[in-house]
Design a protein around this motif. Structure first.
Motif, PDB file in Angstrom:
ATOM      1  N   ARG A  62       0.832  -1.211   0.000  1.00  0.00           N
ATOM      2  CA  ARG A  62       0.000   0.000   0.000  1.00  0.00           C
ATOM      3  C   ARG A  62       0.870   1.265   0.000  1.00  0.00           C
ATOM      4  O   ARG A  62       0.555   2.239  -0.677  1.00  0.00           O
ATOM      5  CB  ARG A  62      -0.928   0.014   1.219  1.00  0.00           C
ATOM      6  N   LEU A  63       1.956   1.220   0.765  1.00  0.00           N
ATOM      7  CA  LEU A  63       2.851   2.379   0.819  1.00  0.00           C
ATOM      8  C   LEU A  63       3.546   2.578  -0.529  1.00  0.00           C
ATOM      9  O   LEU A  63       3.632   3.696  -1.041  1.00  0.00           O
ATOM     10  CB  LEU A  63       3.883   2.193   1.939  1.00  0.00           C
ATOM     11  N   GLN A  64       4.026   1.482  -1.121  1.00  0.00           N
ATOM     12  CA  GLN A  64       4.690   1.586  -2.430  1.00  0.00           C
ATOM     13  C   GLN A  64       3.741   2.151  -3.482  1.00  0.00           C
ATOM     14  O   GLN A  64       4.127   2.988  -4.297  1.00  0.00           O
ATOM     15  CB  GLN A  64       5.206   0.204  -2.871  1.00  0.00           C
ATOM     16  N   GLU A  65       2.514   1.681  -3.448  1.00  0.00           N
ATOM     17  CA  GLU A  65       1.524   2.193  -4.420  1.00  0.00           C
ATOM     18  C   GLU A  65       1.307   3.693  -4.207  1.00  0.00           C
ATOM     19  O   GLU A  65       1.328   4.469  -5.171  1.00  0.00           O
ATOM     20  CB  GLU A  65       0.183   1.466  -4.246  1.00  0.00           C
ATOM     21  N   ALA A  66       1.101   4.075  -2.957  1.00  0.00           N
ATOM     22  CA  ALA A  66       0.821   5.491  -2.660  1.00  0.00           C
ATOM     23  C   ALA A  66       1.982   6.368  -3.105  1.00  0.00           C
ATOM     24  O   ALA A  66       1.787   7.443  -3.680  1.00  0.00           O
ATOM     25  CB  ALA A  66       0.561   5.662  -1.163  1.00  0.00           C
ATOM     26  N   TRP A  67       3.197   5.890  -2.854  1.00  0.00           N
ATOM     27  CA  TRP A  67       4.383   6.654  -3.239  1.00  0.00           C
ATOM     28  C   TRP A  67       4.462   6.786  -4.758  1.00  0.00           C
ATOM     29  O   TRP A  67       4.620   7.893  -5.291  1.00  0.00           O
ATOM     30  CB  TRP A  67       5.649   5.978  -2.691  1.00  0.00           C
ATOM     31  N   SER A  68       4.340   5.688  -5.462  1.00  0.00           N
ATOM     32  CA  SER A  68       4.548   5.765  -6.916  1.00  0.00           C
ATOM     33  C   SER A  68       3.399   6.490  -7.616  1.00  0.00           C
ATOM     34  O   SER A  68       3.596   7.098  -8.652  1.00  0.00           O
ATOM     35  CB  SER A  68       4.783   4.387  -7.525  1.00  0.00           C
ATOM     36  N   GLU A  69       2.214   6.488  -7.016  1.00  0.00           N
ATOM     37  CA  GLU A  69       1.086   7.197  -7.642  1.00  0.00           C
ATOM     38  C   GLU A  69       1.061   8.689  -7.324  1.00  0.00           C
ATOM     39  O   GLU A  69       0.209   9.414  -7.837  1.00  0.00           O
ATOM     40  CB  GLU A  69      -0.246   6.584  -7.176  1.00  0.00           C
ATOM     41  N   GLY A  70       1.962   9.137  -6.459  1.00  0.00           N
ATOM     42  CA  GLY A  70       2.025  10.567  -6.150  1.00  0.00           C
ATOM     43  C   GLY A  70       1.054  11.039  -5.084  1.00  0.00           C
ATOM     44  O   GLY A  70       0.740  12.223  -5.014  1.00  0.00           O
ATOM     45  N   LEU A  71       0.580  10.119  -4.237  1.00  0.00           N
ATOM     46  CA  LEU A  71      -0.285  10.552  -3.128  1.00  0.00           C
ATOM     47  C   LEU A  71       0.548  11.312  -2.098  1.00  0.00           C
ATOM     48  O   LEU A  71       1.736  11.051  -1.921  1.00  0.00           O
ATOM     49  CB  LEU A  71      -0.924   9.347  -2.433  1.00  0.00           C
ATOM     50  N   ASP A  72      -0.088  12.248  -1.405  1.00  0.00           N
ATOM     51  CA  ASP A  72       0.566  12.940  -0.288  1.00  0.00           C
ATOM     52  C   ASP A  72       0.278  12.249   1.028  1.00  0.00           C
ATOM     53  O   ASP A  72       1.116  12.244   1.925  1.00  0.00           O
ATOM     54  CB  ASP A  72       0.066  14.390  -0.210  1.00  0.00           C
ATOM     55  N   ALA A  73      -0.919  11.697   1.154  1.00  0.00           N
ATOM     56  CA  ALA A  73      -1.331  11.124   2.443  1.00  0.00           C
ATOM     57  C   ALA A  73      -2.309   9.984   2.208  1.00  0.00           C
ATOM     58  O   ALA A  73      -3.065   9.992   1.237  1.00  0.00           O
ATOM     59  CB  ALA A  73      -1.995  12.194   3.297  1.00  0.00           C
ATOM     60  N   PHE A  74      -2.271   9.004   3.108  1.00  0.00           N
ATOM     61  CA  PHE A  74      -3.286   7.950   3.053  1.00  0.00           C
ATOM     62  C   PHE A  74      -3.422   7.303   4.420  1.00  0.00           C
ATOM     63  O   PHE A  74      -2.642   7.582   5.340  1.00  0.00           O
ATOM     64  CB  PHE A  74      -2.979   6.915   1.958  1.00  0.00           C
ATOM     65  N   ALA A  75      -4.430   6.458   4.538  1.00  0.00           N
ATOM     66  CA  ALA A  75      -4.663   5.726   5.790  1.00  0.00           C
ATOM     67  C   ALA A  75      -4.952   4.272   5.456  1.00  0.00           C
ATOM     68  O   ALA A  75      -5.611   3.976   4.455  1.00  0.00           O
ATOM     69  CB  ALA A  75      -5.847   6.330   6.539  1.00  0.00           C
ATOM     70  N   LEU A  76      -4.435   3.371   6.291  1.00  0.00           N
ATOM     71  CA  LEU A  76      -4.848   1.964   6.234  1.00  0.00           C
ATOM     72  C   LEU A  76      -6.032   1.858   7.185  1.00  0.00           C
ATOM     73  O   LEU A  76      -5.908   2.153   8.371  1.00  0.00           O
ATOM     74  CB  LEU A  76      -3.717   1.045   6.698  1.00  0.00           C
TER      75      LEU A  76
END
Ligand SMILES: [Zn+2]
Ligand SMILES: [Zn+2]
Length: 382
Positions: free
Chosen positions: A74-88
């Motif tokens: 989930r972290l790798q996806e968020a990083w490569s997609e350019g997200l700034d923030a997310f929550a599990l």
């Protein structure tokens, strides 16, 4: 020799310099050209009235509930997609893998907490309070300890749990209202929801969850001043669920207009309701925020040419530019000019208007400010 073989030998001969970099093991060669390039996508959206537009997804799952991936993915996806923030936001009450993965409501977050910092991603702690429909599921984010939210299917506990989350300072939003439309009350503003709302224990609603646009939820957000949320609710790999090779396809997310790129500023923006949900080509939100976003991204340049056609038919030409990665589609509602405009991400179009026109108005049909209403914009031509 097949095409594939020609390509393979071609690579062998052409790649001598590449191999030369990797001679650490004698008798080994590496076909590194097969590796997926590792980089972070930049989603370009200009600042809006001095606020940064942060790309956030506050509803995702891992194997610690019913997701199919380890938290790191989930972290790798968020990083490569350019997200700034997310929550599990793993389910509190639903653990189909409990025989293989130890039930621990805080563990998925803990596993990636440090790596999120290293990767400059804001990880917000959250959980999904998962009770029967209606009313269904609620996400609580900005929580401290997910294990405090007792497990029960008792209706009285449902309310108590959500209330407790809110009392502890969580930001609470109602997930995917109407996802089980056959169940009576699942897509209604029932007493349970009204009670939470009256007690300030409900702060937002998912207007877009994954591929579903909950149109009634947008009207509720507008009428009751709740925060508009857009989330992926992703369980599988993003690339498995979204056709990301196609233009305009990205995970559903919330665009948060925040004073700065910090957890505190995100929280302030969520509390103030400065959000727009973004899915596919579409934006959904309160009119003032969708308008501010549009105005920050789209710019009509001064006229650059007037064609003299006589008989009062002179036509003036303008360039209109979209300075963002968002997509806008406009249909003329008032005035004499170009009828339809498609503003592709980071591109310009030519439009024209009768030389005596002072303004043109358009419905931005790729936006929703109510269930049945698009943003309407007016360009002043003089
Ligand atoms: Zn859910
Ligand atoms: Zn979920």
């Amino acid at each position: 020799m097949t095409k594939k073989n020609i390509l393979f030998f071609g690579l062998l001969f052409c790649s001598t310099t590449l191999f030369a970099q990797r001679t650490d093991v004698e008798g080994m060669a590496y076909f590194d050209e097969q590796r997926h390039p590792n980089f972070r996508e930049n989603i370009v959206i200009p600042d809006v009235n001095g606020y940064r537009v942060l790309k956030c997804d506050f509803h995702t799952h891992t194997v610690f509930s019913d997701g199919l991936v380890w938290p790191t993915i989930r972290l790798q996806e968020a990083w490569s997609e350019g997200l700034d923030a997310f929550a599990l936001t793993d389910h509190i009450e639903y653990h189909p893998f409990k025989n293989d993965v130890k039930v621990d409501h805080n563990r998925s977050h803990e596993i990636i907490e440090k790596d999120a910092q290293k990767n400059n991603i804001i990880l917000v702690k959250g959980t999904e309070v998962t009770r029967s429909t209606p009313p269904g599921h609620f996400n609580a984010i900005f929580i401290n300890d997910a294990s405090e939210f007792i497990e029960s299917q008792d209706a009285a506990y449902d309310k108590a749990t959500v209330m407790k989350a809110a009392e502890q300072g969580a930001f609470v939003f109602w997930n995917h209202p109407g996802w089980q439309p056959k169940i009576k009350g699942s897509y209604e503003w029932i007493d349970f929801v009204e009670d939470l709302y009256a007690n300030q224990a409900l702060h937002g609603i998912e207007v877009i969850n994954g591929f579903g646009f909950h149109k009634k939820a947008l009207d509720w957000c507008v009428d009751k001043n709740l925060t508009v949320m857009g989330t992926s609710d992703i369980h599988n790999l993003i690339q498995r669920s979204y056709d990301t090779d196609r233009d305009y396809v990205h995970r559903t997310m919330t665009l948060v207009m925040a004073k700065e790129r910090t957890p505190e500023a995100i929280r302030e923006a969520l509390d103030a309701g400065r959000t727009v949900a973004w899915a596919s080509k579409y934006l959904a939100g309160k009119e003032e925020h969708v308008r501010a976003l549009f105005d920050a991204c789209v710019e009509l340049k001064p006229p650059h040419y007037t064609e003299v056609r006589g008989n009062g038919n002179n036509t003036t030409f303008y360039e209109i530019t979209n300075n963002s990665d968002l997509y806008f589609e406009l249909i003329l509602t008032e005035g004499n000019g170009t009828r339809g405009i498609v503003l592709y991400p980071q591109s310009s179009q030519l439009i024209s208007a009768a030389a005596d026109q002072s303004s043109l108005s358009y419905d931005v049909v790729s936006t929703y400010v109510r269930s049945d209403q698009h943003l309407n914009v007016t360009f002043n031509l003089n």
